[in-house]
Design an enzyme around this catalytic site. Structure first.
Site, PDB file in Angstrom:
ATOM      1  N   GLY A   1     -54.979  -5.016  -4.751  1.00 21.41           N
ATOM      2  CA  GLY A   1     -55.157  -4.355  -6.051  1.00 21.41           C
ATOM      3  C   GLY A   1     -53.914  -3.597  -6.479  1.00 21.41           C
TER       4      GLY A   1
ATOM      5  N   LEU B   1     -52.546  -3.987  -9.369  1.00 21.71           N
ATOM      6  CA  LEU B   1     -51.839  -5.229  -9.713  1.00 21.71           C
ATOM      7  C   LEU B   1     -50.609  -4.981 -10.579  1.00 21.71           C
ATOM      8  CD1 LEU B   1     -54.935  -7.495 -10.424  1.00 21.71           C
ATOM      9  CD2 LEU B   1     -53.661  -7.194  -8.286  1.00 21.71           C
ATOM     10  N   HIS B   2     -49.534  -5.689 -10.241  1.00 16.21           N
ATOM     11  CA  HIS B   2     -48.288  -5.629 -11.014  1.00 16.21           C
ATOM     12  C   HIS B   2     -47.818  -7.058 -11.281  1.00 16.21           C
ATOM     13  CE1 HIS B   2     -46.437  -6.500  -7.167  1.00 16.21           C
ATOM     14  NE2 HIS B   2     -46.870  -5.354  -6.645  1.00 16.21           N
TER      15      HIS B   2
ATOM     16  N   HIS C   1     -47.949  -9.695  -8.450  1.00 14.55           N
ATOM     17  CA  HIS C   1     -49.258 -10.320  -8.220  1.00 14.55           C
ATOM     18  C   HIS C   1     -49.528 -11.378  -9.304  1.00 14.55           C
ATOM     19  CE1 HIS C   1     -50.026  -6.166  -6.429  1.00 14.55           C
ATOM     20  NE2 HIS C   1     -50.242  -6.970  -5.405  1.00 14.55           N
TER      21      HIS C   1
ATOM     22  N   GLY D   1     -46.514 -13.813  -1.404  1.00 15.65           N
ATOM     23  CA  GLY D   1     -45.189 -13.492  -1.904  1.00 15.65           C
ATOM     24  C   GLY D   1     -44.136 -13.463  -0.805  1.00 15.65           C
TER      25      GLY D   1
ATOM     26  N   ASP E   1     -43.035 -10.078   1.016  1.00 14.04           N
ATOM     27  CA  ASP E   1     -43.536  -9.737   2.351  1.00 14.04           C
ATOM     28  C   ASP E   1     -43.334 -10.968   3.223  1.00 14.04           C
ATOM     29  OD1 ASP E   1     -44.848  -7.040   1.680  1.00 14.04           O
ATOM     30  OD2 ASP E   1     -45.638  -8.384   0.163  1.00 14.04           O
TER      31      ASP E   1
ATOM     32  N   LEU F   1     -40.861  -5.353  -7.031  1.00 11.19           N
ATOM     33  CA  LEU F   1     -42.115  -4.713  -7.446  1.00 11.19           C
ATOM     34  C   LEU F   1     -42.991  -4.499  -6.224  1.00 11.19           C
ATOM     35  CD1 LEU F   1     -43.173  -6.556 -10.729  1.00 11.19           C
ATOM     36  CD2 LEU F   1     -41.610  -4.672 -10.406  1.00 11.19           C
ATOM     37  N   SER F   2     -43.620  -3.345  -6.172  1.00 13.93           N
ATOM     38  CA  SER F   2     -44.517  -3.025  -5.063  1.00 13.93           C
ATOM     39  C   SER F   2     -45.455  -1.911  -5.494  1.00 13.93           C
ATOM     40  CB  SER F   2     -43.689  -2.548  -3.855  1.00 13.93           C
ATOM     41  OG  SER F   2     -44.529  -1.884  -2.927  1.00 13.93           O
ATOM     42  N   SER F   3     -46.678  -1.965  -4.998  1.00 11.73           N
ATOM     43  CA  SER F   3     -47.631  -0.890  -5.302  1.00 11.73           C
ATOM     44  C   SER F   3     -47.097   0.444  -4.793  1.00 11.73           C
ATOM     45  CB  SER F   3     -48.978  -1.180  -4.650  1.00 11.73           C
ATOM     46  OG  SER F   3     -49.463  -2.410  -5.121  1.00 11.73           O
TER      47      SER F   3
END
Ligand code: AMP
Length: 280
Positions: free
Chosen positions: A31, A33-34, A37, A149, A152, A186-188
């Site tokens: 979740g 989400l960016h 994702h 992705g 990771d 990008l990362s949460s």
């Protein structure tokens, strides 16, 4: 878009599609989400008839001192982003369903060697938690294709190993890292950065680019490239955990037969632990 929280309902739904000959694509997420994702969703969509996105913050992959309780949970915003993307189902189980006997008393999948290096060394048990939840999600959703992705990269390799070693019937699609215009992946966890830290954060990407450039232009002293990158990160205010040059395919130390290399890094900036990698 159906929102499904029960394991049996998710399995029934996916089976009903597959019985009709439809291919099911799957994007597992935690979740918040960016655009990274969303890129995974865009990558599976043309290959499938149906797309399932899961949103589940998996307690099994967080260490006792990690950010499980603070991890950003943004359900309403996530749902409205997905609604615009012609997703067929969002699978959002609760812990009680996923781990009915609690997180300690659950069969776990171990990924020896690969799961113990780099991120695995810094976060003991992390990849066992990842592999276990991914195996469970695959068993529930029964996808034909699942997207992960390259951001990771070690997680992607762990999932590929899981699928190969357990003979799982799913194709793994690797999706390149989505970055901000200044290079930050990008990362949460970027949401943990203060304004000043956010301004410094792209230095991680810049340092990886510099290391890649040195290796590309023939530098063969790998430890010196790694050390210099670590020092640059410290100078920029990071607390680096590792910068490491590895074989792209299996993440072990570079060797003669290795066709492609990758440089990977993990570094703290304030409360955020950032990871990134670049193919050389
Ligand atoms: P997470 O929600 O952080 O567990 O990530 C879910 C999936 O999104 C994983 O396969 C990640 O590798 C992928 N992902 C996260 N950030 C990015 C990014 N910047 N670019 C591409 N994929 C990403």
């Amino acid at each position: 878009m159906q929102v499904v929280d029960s394991i049996s309902a998710m399995r029934d739904l996916s089976r009903s599609w597959r019985r009709r000959g439809e291919r099911v694509g799957f994007v597992p997420t935690m979740g918040n989400l960016h655009d990274g994702h969303l890129r995974l969703i865009e990558a599976v969509q043309p290959l499938c008839d149906r797309v399932v996105v899961s949103i589940y913050v998996n307690p099994l992959q967080f260490g006792p001192k990690e950010d499980y309780s603070q991890y950003p949970r943004t359900w309403d915003a996530d749902l409205s982003r997905l609604q615009k993307r012609s997703i067929d189902a969002v699978f959002a189980p609760v812990d009680r369903q996923m781990y009915p006997r609690g997180r300690e008393d659950c069969c776990r999948i171990e990924i020896p060697v690969l799961g113990d290096l780099l991120e695995g060394a810094a976060r003991p048990g992390h990849f066992s938690g990842v592999a276990t939840v991914v195996a469970k999600l695959f068993s529930i959703v029964e996808p034909d294709i699942a997207a992960f992705g390259e951001k990771d990269l070690q997680q992607l390799r762990v999932v590929e190993r899981l699928v190969a070693d357990l003979n799982l019937h799913v194709h793994i699609l690797a999706v390149p890292t989505v970055r901000e215009p200044d290079g930050l992946a990008l990362s949460s966890r970027n949401g943990y950065l203060s304004a000043a830290e956010r301004a410094a954060a792209p230095e991680l990407y810049r340092v990886l680019c510099q290391a890649r450039e040195r290796l590309r232009t023939g530098e063969s002293d790998v430890p010196s490239v790694e050390n210099e990158a670590m020092q640059s990160l410290v100078a920029a205010g990071f607390r680096p955990e590792y910068v490491s040059v590895r074989c792209f395919e299996d993440l072990v130390a570079p060797r003669e037969s290795c066709a492609q290399h990758v440089v990977l890094a993990a570094a703290w900036l304030g409360k955020a632990r950032l990871i990134d990698n670049l193919k050389v």
